[in-house]
Design a protein around this motif. Structure first.
Motif, PDB file in Angstrom:
ATOM      1  N   ALA A 278      47.144  31.304  40.963  1.00  3.59           N
ATOM      2  CA  ALA A 278      47.912  32.411  40.357  1.00  3.59           C
ATOM      3  C   ALA A 278      47.948  32.642  39.047  1.00  3.59           C
ATOM      4  O   ALA A 278      47.956  33.854  38.538  1.00  3.59           O
ATOM      5  N   VAL A 279      48.163  31.691  38.124  1.00  2.84           N
ATOM      6  CA  VAL A 279      48.198  31.803  36.667  1.00  2.84           C
ATOM      7  C   VAL A 279      46.677  32.441  36.369  1.00  2.84           C
ATOM      8  O   VAL A 279      46.725  33.333  35.687  1.00  2.84           O
ATOM      9  N   GLY A 280      45.724  31.748  36.803  1.00  8.79           N
ATOM     10  CA  GLY A 280      44.380  32.169  36.425  1.00  8.79           C
ATOM     11  C   GLY A 280      44.175  33.705  36.612  1.00  8.79           C
ATOM     12  O   GLY A 280      43.700  34.411  36.019  1.00  8.79           O
ATOM     13  N   ARG A 281      44.552  34.162  38.004  1.00 10.93           N
ATOM     14  CA  ARG A 281      44.291  35.347  38.411  1.00 10.93           C
ATOM     15  C   ARG A 281      45.192  36.518  37.545  1.00 10.93           C
ATOM     16  O   ARG A 281      44.686  37.352  37.141  1.00 10.93           O
ATOM     17  N   GLY A 282      46.316  35.967  37.147  1.00 10.11           N
ATOM     18  CA  GLY A 282      47.125  36.588  36.291  1.00 10.11           C
ATOM     19  C   GLY A 282      46.514  36.957  35.063  1.00 10.11           C
ATOM     20  O   GLY A 282      46.587  37.947  34.516  1.00 10.11           O
ATOM     21  N   LEU A 283      46.132  35.918  34.485  1.00 14.92           N
ATOM     22  CA  LEU A 283      45.424  35.971  33.201  1.00 14.92           C
ATOM     23  C   LEU A 283      44.024  36.743  33.249  1.00 14.92           C
ATOM     24  O   LEU A 283      43.851  37.354  32.407  1.00 14.92           O
ATOM     25  N   LYS A 284      43.529  36.729  34.301  1.00 16.88           N
ATOM     26  CA  LYS A 284      42.224  37.658  34.661  1.00 16.88           C
ATOM     27  C   LYS A 284      42.719  38.986  34.477  1.00 16.88           C
ATOM     28  O   LYS A 284      41.927  39.886  33.811  1.00 16.88           O
ATOM     29  N   TRP A 285      43.696  39.206  35.289  1.00 14.38           N
ATOM     30  CA  TRP A 285      44.245  40.767  35.333  1.00 14.38           C
ATOM     31  C   TRP A 285      44.490  41.343  34.156  1.00 14.38           C
ATOM     32  O   TRP A 285      44.355  42.361  33.755  1.00 14.38           O
ATOM     33  N   LEU A 286      45.208  40.376  33.363  1.00 11.87           N
ATOM     34  CA  LEU A 286      46.001  40.737  32.056  1.00 11.87           C
ATOM     35  C   LEU A 286      44.456  41.054  31.281  1.00 11.87           C
ATOM     36  O   LEU A 286      44.372  42.116  30.492  1.00 11.87           O
ATOM     37  N   ALA A 287      43.468  40.121  31.057  1.00 11.10           N
ATOM     38  CA  ALA A 287      42.352  40.418  30.218  1.00 11.10           C
ATOM     39  C   ALA A 287      41.561  41.530  30.742  1.00 11.10           C
ATOM     40  O   ALA A 287      40.984  42.180  29.726  1.00 11.10           O
ATOM     41  N   TRP A 288      41.419  41.816  31.884  1.00  9.67           N
ATOM     42  CA  TRP A 288      40.957  43.054  32.319  1.00  9.67           C
ATOM     43  C   TRP A 288      41.551  44.177  31.866  1.00  9.67           C
ATOM     44  O   TRP A 288      40.775  45.087  31.155  1.00  9.67           O
ATOM     45  N   ASN A 289      42.734  44.419  32.087  1.00 10.03           N
ATOM     46  CA  ASN A 289      43.431  45.487  31.352  1.00 10.03           C
ATOM     47  C   ASN A 289      43.669  45.737  30.307  1.00 10.03           C
ATOM     48  O   ASN A 289      43.576  46.842  29.708  1.00 10.03           O
ATOM     49  N   MET A 290      43.628  44.596  29.477  1.00  9.38           N
ATOM     50  CA  MET A 290      43.788  44.687  28.038  1.00  9.38           C
ATOM     51  C   MET A 290      42.482  44.645  27.277  1.00  9.38           C
ATOM     52  O   MET A 290      42.457  45.477  26.259  1.00  9.38           O
ATOM     53  N   VAL A 291      41.438  44.181  27.490  1.00 11.48           N
ATOM     54  CA  VAL A 291      40.109  44.312  26.958  1.00 11.48           C
ATOM     55  C   VAL A 291      39.053  44.871  27.773  1.00 11.48           C
ATOM     56  O   VAL A 291      38.307  45.532  27.196  1.00 11.48           O
ATOM     57  N   GLY A 292      38.740  44.390  28.997  1.00  7.41           N
ATOM     58  CA  GLY A 292      37.578  44.887  29.822  1.00  7.41           C
ATOM     59  C   GLY A 292      37.934  46.349  30.330  1.00  7.41           C
ATOM     60  O   GLY A 292      36.794  47.057  29.952  1.00  7.41           O
ATOM     61  N   PRO A 294      39.669  48.859  28.823  1.00 11.35           N
ATOM     62  CA  PRO A 294      39.405  49.612  27.435  1.00 11.35           C
ATOM     63  C   PRO A 294      37.867  49.519  26.961  1.00 11.35           C
ATOM     64  O   PRO A 294      37.190  50.666  26.654  1.00 11.35           O
ATOM     65  N   ALA A 295      37.193  48.419  27.089  1.00  9.94           N
ATOM     66  CA  ALA A 295      35.874  48.318  26.661  1.00  9.94           C
ATOM     67  C   ALA A 295      34.709  49.079  27.529  1.00  9.94           C
ATOM     68  O   ALA A 295      33.927  49.656  27.094  1.00  9.94           O
ATOM     69  N   ARG A 296      35.140  49.163  28.816  1.00 11.08           N
ATOM     70  CA  ARG A 296      34.405  49.918  29.676  1.00 11.08           C
ATOM     71  C   ARG A 296      34.491  51.479  29.749  1.00 11.08           C
ATOM     72  O   ARG A 296      33.609  52.093  29.680  1.00 11.08           O
ATOM     73  N   TRP A 297      35.748  51.696  29.244  1.00  7.95           N
ATOM     74  CA  TRP A 297      36.005  53.406  29.088  1.00  7.95           C
ATOM     75  C   TRP A 297      35.137  53.776  27.814  1.00  7.95           C
ATOM     76  O   TRP A 297      34.693  54.680  27.749  1.00  7.95           O
ATOM     77  N   CYS A 298      35.371  52.769  26.624  1.00 10.57           N
ATOM     78  CA  CYS A 298      34.573  53.218  25.589  1.00 10.57           C
ATOM     79  C   CYS A 298      33.084  53.330  25.706  1.00 10.57           C
ATOM     80  O   CYS A 298      32.679  54.103  25.083  1.00 10.57           O
ATOM     81  N   TYR A 299      32.807  52.081  26.554  1.00  5.92           N
ATOM     82  CA  TYR A 299      31.240  52.388  26.809  1.00  5.92           C
ATOM     83  C   TYR A 299      30.995  53.575  27.351  1.00  5.92           C
ATOM     84  O   TYR A 299      29.740  54.130  27.327  1.00  5.92           O
ATOM     85  N   ARG A 300      31.614  53.791  28.762  1.00  2.66           N
ATOM     86  CA  ARG A 300      31.126  54.794  29.419  1.00  2.66           C
ATOM     87  C   ARG A 300      31.585  56.392  28.786  1.00  2.66           C
ATOM     88  O   ARG A 300      30.565  57.356  28.872  1.00  2.66           O
ATOM     89  N   GLU A 301      32.797  56.369  28.084  1.00  2.20           N
ATOM     90  CA  GLU A 301      33.337  57.687  27.531  1.00  2.20           C
ATOM     91  C   GLU A 301      32.718  58.111  26.216  1.00  2.20           C
ATOM     92  O   GLU A 301      32.729  59.278  25.768  1.00  2.20           O
ATOM     93  N   VAL A 302      32.159  56.969  25.415  1.00  2.71           N
ATOM     94  CA  VAL A 302      31.958  57.218  23.966  1.00  2.71           C
ATOM     95  C   VAL A 302      30.609  56.837  23.697  1.00  2.71           C
ATOM     96  O   VAL A 302      29.693  57.569  23.332  1.00  2.71           O
TER      97      VAL A 302
END
Length: 395
Positions: A278-292, A294-302
């Motif tokens: 559960a902690v690992g899934r939480g950290l994965k969700w947090l890393a995805w929403n904080m880093v992954g 935005p990075a995907r949006w920047c790659y697609r939109e910019v």
């Protein structure tokens, strides 16, 4: 309802029907109040202790898998390729070179020395002369000496031994045997039979047997009975005072406590696994929403539009211009090469002249020539063949 439905099931039948699924999964028969009392606190303490250990273990497992996937596998493949493509051929070449050098320095010289020097010298310088001396000299000489010894020495000695010494020796041997028995055998036999045996039998063996049978045997039986009684009493005392308390302590205290601790560790390890996941899934969700994300949006939109603009506005025109420039350069180079080739051809014609064109040579007027000396092949059909004349004969 039938009589079978009205009958009350027996306690054994009720236990078989309901006892299996009513009992807890980790229930052990014979658990007392101590196990029931310590179960919940032990599990709580073990869960609090095991959760950090399980999380650290899961982190180490993930790190190990990542290191194995990213570092160890490519490194292993690279080392395998280097070993197979570089080290193995070099080692084989060095081994072959070392073997060739070793044979050239330490094997073939000794083989040649043995084969072409030692063997011929020993064979023709030693073995052949020795064999010749043995066959031609020593063998006839030995046969002659053997014949002389047999007829001049052995035959007379054999006759003297058989005719003189053998009868005399039989008489002397019989007298010596009788004298030896009279002096050295019969006195000792009489001494053993009539002195030693009676003295030992009635002076030592009979009293010793009586003492063993009448004194030592009853005494030994009594000592054995007393020793057995003492041993049985000691065993019963040790069993009552030491073994029974230890068995009771192990059966009713240590075994339930140990079983509960082992069960608590297993349950805590499973709970810690769920918590860690559960902690690992939480950290994965947090890393995805904080880093992954935005990075995907920047790659697609910019980055993607900028890349498309650079490709369409700069890279493709530059590539087309480079292609056109290359084609023009290749055409200019081809034209220059053709011009140089034509100038070289004109200069060669100016220096050497125009090459002479080949002309047809008319054949001699007359009859048709026979090709091959027969009537089958002629130059002119229907004309008589003219005889073959070589060029030197024609003039």
């Amino acid at each position: 309802m039938s009589d079978m439905d009205l009958e009350k099931p027996s306690p054994a039948t009720a236990t078989q029907r309901h006892g299996a699924h009513m009992a807890p999964k980790d229930h052990e028969p014979g658990d007392g109040c101590l196990a029931q009392v310590i179960r919940i606190p032990v599990r709580v303490v073990v869960v609090l202790v095991v959760i950090p250990v399980r999380m650290v273990w899961d982190v180490l497992v993930l790190c190990g898998r990542a290191v194995e996937r990213v570092l160890l596998r490519p490194l292993g493949r690279a080392l395998g390729w280097v070993f197979e493509k570089v080290i193995t051929p070099v080692a084989l070449a060095l081994a072959w070179l070392a073997a060739a050098i070793g044979k050239a320095l330490f094997y073939w010289p000794w083989v040649a020395l043995w084969r072409y020097v030692v063997v011929p010298v020993v064979t023709y310088g030693l073995v052949v002369p020795v064999v010749w001396v043995y066959r031609q000299l020593l063998t006839p000489l030995g046969h002659g000496i053997a014949w002389l010894v047999e007829h001049l020495l052995v035959a007379p000695v054999t006759w003297v031994y058989r005719q003189l010494l053998t009868p005399l020796g039989h008489g002397v041997a019989a007298a010596l045997a009788w004298l030896a028995k009279a002096l050295f055998y019969r006195p000792w036999v009489a001494l053993w039979r009539y002195v030693v045996v009676p003295v030992v039998t009635y002076g030592l063996v009979v009293p010793a047997a009586w003492v063993y049978r009448q004194l030592l045997t009853p005494l030994g039986h009594g000592i054995a009975w007393l020793t057995g009684a003492l041993w049985r009493g000691s065993v019963r005392l040790v069993r009552t005072l030491l073994v029974a308390p230890v068995v009771w302590l192990y059966r009713y205290v240590l075994a339930p406590v140990g079983r509960e601790i082992a069960s608590a560790v297993g349950v805590a390890w499973r709970i810690a696994g769920h918590v860690s996941r559960a902690v690992g899934r939480g950290l994965k969700w947090l890393a995805w929403n904080m880093v992954g994300r935005p990075a995907r949006w920047c790659y697609r939109e910019v980055c993607t539009p900028v890349g498309h603009f650079v490709r369409d506005a700069l890279w493709r025109p530059a590539a087309d211009a480079a292609v056109q420039t290359g084609r023009a350069a290749r055409a200019a180079l081809a034209s220059a090469r053709e011009t140089v080739r034509q100038a070289r051809r004109d200069a060669w014609r100016a220096l050497i002249g125009t090459p002479r064109e080949p002309r047809a040579v008319a054949g001699p007027v007359g009859q048709a020539r026979n090709l091959g000396g027969g009537q089958q092949t002629q130059t002119v059909p229907g004309a008589a063949a003219e005889p073959e004349i070589s060029l030197p004969q024609q003039g």
